[in-house]
Design a protein around this motif. Sequence first.
Motif, PDB file in Angstrom:
ATOM      1  N   ILE A  54       4.927   8.972  -3.971  1.00  0.00           N
ATOM      2  CA  ILE A  54       4.182   7.724  -4.197  1.00  0.00           C
ATOM      3  C   ILE A  54       3.350   7.391  -2.968  1.00  0.00           C
ATOM      4  CG2 ILE A  54       4.381   5.247  -4.616  1.00  0.00           C
ATOM      5  CD1 ILE A  54       5.104   6.856  -7.039  1.00  0.00           C
ATOM      6  N   ARG A  55       3.986   7.410  -1.806  1.00  0.00           N
ATOM      7  CA  ARG A  55       3.289   7.038  -0.575  1.00  0.00           C
ATOM      8  C   ARG A  55       2.050   7.880  -0.336  1.00  0.00           C
ATOM      9  NH1 ARG A  55       5.264   8.924   5.244  1.00  0.00           N
ATOM     10  NH2 ARG A  55       4.250  10.761   4.349  1.00  0.00           N
ATOM     11  N   ASP A  56       2.146   9.158  -0.661  1.00  0.00           N
ATOM     12  CA  ASP A  56       1.073  10.087  -0.311  1.00  0.00           C
ATOM     13  C   ASP A  56       0.010  10.252  -1.388  1.00  0.00           C
ATOM     14  OD1 ASP A  56       2.419  10.454   2.029  1.00  0.00           O
ATOM     15  OD2 ASP A  56       3.199  12.434   1.556  1.00  0.00           O
ATOM     16  N   GLY A  73       0.774  -1.224   0.000  1.00  0.00           N
ATOM     17  CA  GLY A  73       0.000   0.000   0.000  1.00  0.00           C
ATOM     18  C   GLY A  73       0.806   1.275   0.000  1.00  0.00           C
ATOM     19  N   ALA A  74       1.991   1.258   0.619  1.00  0.00           N
ATOM     20  CA  ALA A  74       2.784   2.480   0.713  1.00  0.00           C
ATOM     21  C   ALA A  74       3.440   2.855  -0.610  1.00  0.00           C
ATOM     22  CB  ALA A  74       3.851   2.331   1.794  1.00  0.00           C
ATOM     23  N   ILE A 130      -4.794  -7.446   0.933  1.00  0.00           N
ATOM     24  CA  ILE A 130      -4.958  -6.127   0.316  1.00  0.00           C
ATOM     25  C   ILE A 130      -4.379  -5.078   1.252  1.00  0.00           C
ATOM     26  CG2 ILE A 130      -6.583  -4.497  -0.710  1.00  0.00           C
ATOM     27  CD1 ILE A 130      -8.619  -6.862  -0.699  1.00  0.00           C
ATOM     28  N   ASP A 131      -3.474  -4.256   0.741  1.00  0.00           N
ATOM     29  CA  ASP A 131      -2.790  -3.239   1.546  1.00  0.00           C
ATOM     30  C   ASP A 131      -3.194  -1.852   1.047  1.00  0.00           C
ATOM     31  OD1 ASP A 131      -1.119  -2.152   3.427  1.00  0.00           O
ATOM     32  OD2 ASP A 131       0.745  -2.684   2.410  1.00  0.00           O
ATOM     33  N   GLY A 132      -3.812  -1.051   1.929  1.00  0.00           N
ATOM     34  CA  GLY A 132      -4.323   0.260   1.541  1.00  0.00           C
ATOM     35  C   GLY A 132      -3.289   1.361   1.567  1.00  0.00           C
ATOM     36  N   LEU A 133      -3.685   2.558   1.107  1.00  0.00           N
ATOM     37  CA  LEU A 133      -2.719   3.631   0.920  1.00  0.00           C
ATOM     38  C   LEU A 133      -2.166   4.199   2.224  1.00  0.00           C
ATOM     39  CD1 LEU A 133      -4.135   7.110  -0.200  1.00  0.00           C
ATOM     40  CD2 LEU A 133      -5.310   5.626   1.385  1.00  0.00           C
ATOM     41  N   ARG A 134      -2.748   3.835   3.375  1.00  0.00           N
ATOM     42  CA  ARG A 134      -2.158   4.293   4.636  1.00  0.00           C
ATOM     43  C   ARG A 134      -1.201   3.262   5.225  1.00  0.00           C
ATOM     44  NH1 ARG A 134      -7.376   6.411   5.144  1.00  0.00           N
ATOM     45  NH2 ARG A 134      -8.097   4.572   6.274  1.00  0.00           N
TER      46      ARG A 134
END
Length: 511
Positions: free
Chosen positions: A358-360, A255-256, A344-348
């Motif tokens: 990318i991370r943000d 996600g990150a 599933i890995d989310g954006l946080r």
Amino acid sequence: MMLEGEFHTHMLPEFMIERRQDRCIRCRVCERQCGFNVHWYDEEMDMMREDEMKCVGCQRCAVMCPTNALVVKPHPGNYKPNANWTRERLQDLKKQAETGGVLLTGSGNDKPYRIYWDHIVLNASQVTNPSIDPLREPMELRTFLGRKQDKLEFKYSEDFEDIEITTELYPNVQIETPIVFSAMSYGAISYQAFKSLAMAASEFGTLFNTGEGGLPKELRKYGKNAIVQCASGRFGVDPEYLNVAAVVEIKIGQGAKPGIGGHLPGEKVTLPISVTRMIPEGTDALSPAPQHDIYSIEDLSMLIYALKEATNYEKPVSVKIAAVHNVAAIASGMVRAGADIIAIDGLRGGTGAAPKMIRDNVGIPVELALAAVDQRLRDEGIRNKASILVAGGFRCSADVVKAIALGADAVYIGTPALVAMGCTLCQKCHTGICNWGICTQDPYLAKRLNPEITAKRLVNLLRAWSHEIKEMLGGMGINAIESLRGNREQLRGVGLEDWELEVLGIKGAGE
């Protein structure tokens, strides 16, 4: 502060340090505790001094000061207020002008995107459905991860006292709480931190994830509680590594940094890490962004069954992806390709190092991705063919309960585990300097972490969250976590738009 002998920095300090000189006994503890060399002793003046430009706000010096003489707080200096050009954006631009490099950072996304967990509330029993007291009545948190059968067939004894399941069961892994430690590799975190996760998972009856850095030989005794990753770099992957584990996970994305590969700098690849990862000491460990085994869903299926073949079809195989726009369709293809667990890995989601942009800015919140995937698999009649593990932004036990009601089988936690170890989210993991001994390979810093003590902290965290989950289940009149999974009637949205409620598959509060 000079950079490469060329520039005097135009950046403001991130933090300021206030030292109570009447309390400071010049013991130099702050100097020894700071890996960033912020504090130093001025012999001529017989006083401690500090370079605030180096301070990252980790609070180690303030916590360890025996006389509480230090206060570390955000630096009050600011630029002329501008809604478009915030201090953070100006500081980032100045840093890039001085270094010419990509902005790197650690930990998870800290942008003020909507946190959907905070806009979802739980139901509670009142009159017609009595609540349950988990202290006096059985409460089941045990969870089974893996593919489930479409139906079960039984054979009864003549007196009907004995029952035998005649259906051949798929391999499943039993965990005692629906909480699993997320992927954090040996190399990204210290050996002591890695061992702490393994010990805590073993003691509590859950799982830890090795990340893509392999599993040291002496820690393979914890294999029955390990999810081992097979990533694009194949670091540390051998037959024993795969077979000692409880679950094998194919890591495609996180996600990150969706679509971005992994990179462990050569200075972090010490001799023990090189042995575990099976690469030369001091060389960069690069995991390509694409999985060169996988260019189609058919390729993914071949890799899944290759890993099943290598483990004699005795281990569930998980596939981990980042939460992206078409995540539901991707997950459906993964299940049909043979994946037993969808992660599933989310954006946080947190990370040891990632490009800040990318991370943000890449990916979607895991709450929306989870709801979309669960609903898609249900609509297609294949929800039972894979468990769903979700990660990326879980902060408390209430988030876990809401995720399970949205359709998750269990959740990954990374940042909460690090905080339990002592992390203060200074977001400097990528530097390799961690004053708390977590994200570092510096032996002087890493030995600050005692695995026995740290494992107890992690077990306490799992115990506390599990008890709170039981309390919330009891309040809903539910005595087993299985009865909550995907039960969205137990959820209501507050302050959400119609489209958000539709994606989440829940009603608004009061409906």
